[in-house]
Design an enzyme around this catalytic site. Sequence first.
Site, PDB file in Angstrom:
ATOM      1  N   ARG A  55       0.898  -1.182   0.015  1.00 59.54           N
ATOM      2  CA  ARG A  55       0.071  -0.070  -0.218  1.00 59.54           C
ATOM      3  C   ARG A  55       0.961   1.201   0.011  1.00 59.54           C
ATOM      4  NH1 ARG A  55      -5.462   1.630   3.471  1.00 59.54           N
ATOM      5  NH2 ARG A  55      -6.039  -0.083   2.115  1.00 59.54           N
ATOM      6  N   HIS A  78      -7.382   0.589  -6.209  1.00 57.38           N
ATOM      7  CA  HIS A  78      -7.629  -0.297  -5.145  1.00 57.38           C
ATOM      8  C   HIS A  78      -8.424  -1.384  -5.272  1.00 57.38           C
ATOM      9  CE1 HIS A  78      -7.812  -1.629  -1.102  1.00 57.38           C
ATOM     10  NE2 HIS A  78      -8.706  -0.581  -0.582  1.00 57.38           N
ATOM     11  N   GLN A 102     -10.471  -4.116  -2.874  1.00 61.45           N
ATOM     12  CA  GLN A 102     -11.780  -3.761  -2.501  1.00 61.45           C
ATOM     13  C   GLN A 102     -12.811  -4.196  -3.686  1.00 61.45           C
ATOM     14  OE1 GLN A 102     -12.174  -1.735   0.305  1.00 61.45           O
ATOM     15  NE2 GLN A 102     -14.403  -2.623   0.194  1.00 61.45           N
ATOM     16  N   ASP A 115     -17.028   7.326  -1.558  1.00 63.49           N
ATOM     17  CA  ASP A 115     -16.014   6.981  -0.911  1.00 63.49           C
ATOM     18  C   ASP A 115     -15.740   8.498  -0.369  1.00 63.49           C
ATOM     19  OD1 ASP A 115     -13.637   6.331   0.340  1.00 63.49           O
ATOM     20  OD2 ASP A 115     -12.300   6.213  -1.701  1.00 63.49           O
ATOM     21  N   CYS A 127     -16.080   1.690   0.865  1.00 57.71           N
ATOM     22  CA  CYS A 127     -14.888   0.673   1.218  1.00 57.71           C
ATOM     23  C   CYS A 127     -14.643   1.256   2.989  1.00 57.71           C
ATOM     24  CB  CYS A 127     -13.918   1.234   0.250  1.00 57.71           C
ATOM     25  SG  CYS A 127     -13.501   2.722   0.551  1.00 57.71           S
ATOM     26  N   ARG A 165     -13.751  -8.405   2.549  1.00 55.28           N
ATOM     27  CA  ARG A 165     -12.226  -8.477   2.130  1.00 55.28           C
ATOM     28  C   ARG A 165     -11.455  -9.579   2.511  1.00 55.28           C
ATOM     29  NH1 ARG A 165     -10.267  -3.210   1.856  1.00 55.28           N
ATOM     30  NH2 ARG A 165      -8.421  -4.300   0.915  1.00 55.28           N
TER      31      ARG A 165
HETATM   32  N1  NVA Z   1      -9.818   6.715  -1.438  1.00 56.79           N
HETATM   33  C1  NVA Z   1      -9.427   6.209  -0.020  1.00 56.79           C
HETATM   34  C2  NVA Z   1      -9.675   4.882  -0.093  1.00 56.79           C
HETATM   35  C3  NVA Z   1      -9.228   4.274   1.499  1.00 56.79           C
HETATM   36  C4  NVA Z   1      -9.649   2.844   1.641  1.00 56.79           C
HETATM   37  C5  NVA Z   1      -7.987   6.566   0.123  1.00 56.79           C
HETATM   38  O1  NVA Z   1      -7.193   6.309  -0.798  1.00 56.79           O
HETATM   39  O2  NVA Z   1      -7.535   7.087   1.184  1.00 56.79           O
HETATM   40  N1   CP Z   2     -11.332   0.080   2.639  1.00 57.50           N
HETATM   41  C1   CP Z   2      -9.892   0.080   3.013  1.00 57.50           C
HETATM   42  O1   CP Z   2      -8.855  -0.445   2.244  1.00 57.50           O
HETATM   43  O2   CP Z   2      -9.716   0.168   4.365  1.00 57.50           O
HETATM   44  P1   CP Z   2      -8.427   0.232   5.173  1.00 57.50           P
HETATM   45  O3   CP Z   2      -7.868   1.611   4.783  1.00 57.50           O
HETATM   46  O4   CP Z   2      -9.022   0.348   6.551  1.00 57.50           O
HETATM   47  O5   CP Z   2      -7.577  -0.732   4.816  1.00 57.50           O
END
Ligand code: NVA
Ligand code: CP
Length: 303
Positions: A102, A129, A132, A220, A260, A288
């Site tokens: 990540r 992502h 998800q 989101d 998500c 997940r």
């Molecule tokens: N769009 C959000 C998703 C988090 C799971 C981010 O990237 O912070």
């Molecule tokens: N939806 C998701 O990826 O959550 P986290 O940021 O908690 O991993």
Amino acid sequence: MRHFLTLLDISPGEARHILKRAGELKRQQKEGRPHRVLEGKTLGMIFDKASTRTRVSFEAGMFQLGGHALFLHSGTTQLGRGEPIEDSARVLSSMVDIITIRTYGHDIVQRFAEYSQVPVINALTDLTHPCQILADVFTYEELRGDIAGKTVAWIGDGNNMAHSWINGAVSFGYHLKIASPAGYEPDARLLAAARELGANVSLSHDPGDAAAGADLVTTDVWASMGQEEEQAIRAKAFAGFMVDEHIMACARPDALFMHCLPAHRGEEVAASVIDGPQSVVWQEAENRLHAQKALLEFLLRHQ
Ligand code: NVA
Ligand code: CP
């Protein structure tokens, strides 16, 4: 060897196979039947950004599959001190069997994968992502059956989640209606590439229009990780984009709501929607675990 950097790294048939397997693994886990198909395997999990669901689902999932997971926060590894990504990929992939990352730039996971001897999974980048969407489509189909031909409404930022919903339209054959404020549309190149592959995606600036007739409404946060300083300016730009009862009323009466998570009640979604009867966000979050267990098994079996 296969990587999973976007949904387009697997074929629609393979995506279907993973979801079917996710269902089997979920049943086995619920019934307490052992499924230690990855005994002796180690997953390395590199995190440059915060996570609750992704970290816990991969770590718990790997344990349930009989393997082991290592949490590698960039701040406490040499990655955080500037060791080149290519060197880190060569070293880590000589010691573990599969790796999740990540991070910020999508190019980082691409470069890591290029130098890795083992499969690499994108656990979220600024661009996509994909894990998800496996869980989200799995959840939809558990509740409503085949998503192919159904209408998904994306209300909000043209961000990493929106991009993965776009790629998912190729894999799963749903019609995607996106409504974003002007200036916050999804990446035009990613959208064009998905359309080339047959994705049925429409764009607008009107949330009610996007939600009209939808089988699934999803959104989101307005400011993703790394965009925290834009929060105030984005809150202004996204006025009118909160998914509330009025937007949900445009969708089909049996439409589901997904997010998500983490969510901001009173910003991108009204509390009455995320905590209401159409919301399936807790099942979505749990899934997940099951979807990623199937993904881990798929990638480790295709080496
Ligand atoms: N769009 C959000 C998703 C988090 C799971 C981010 O990237 O912070
Ligand atoms: N939806 C998701 O990826 O959550 P986290 O940021 O908690 O991993």
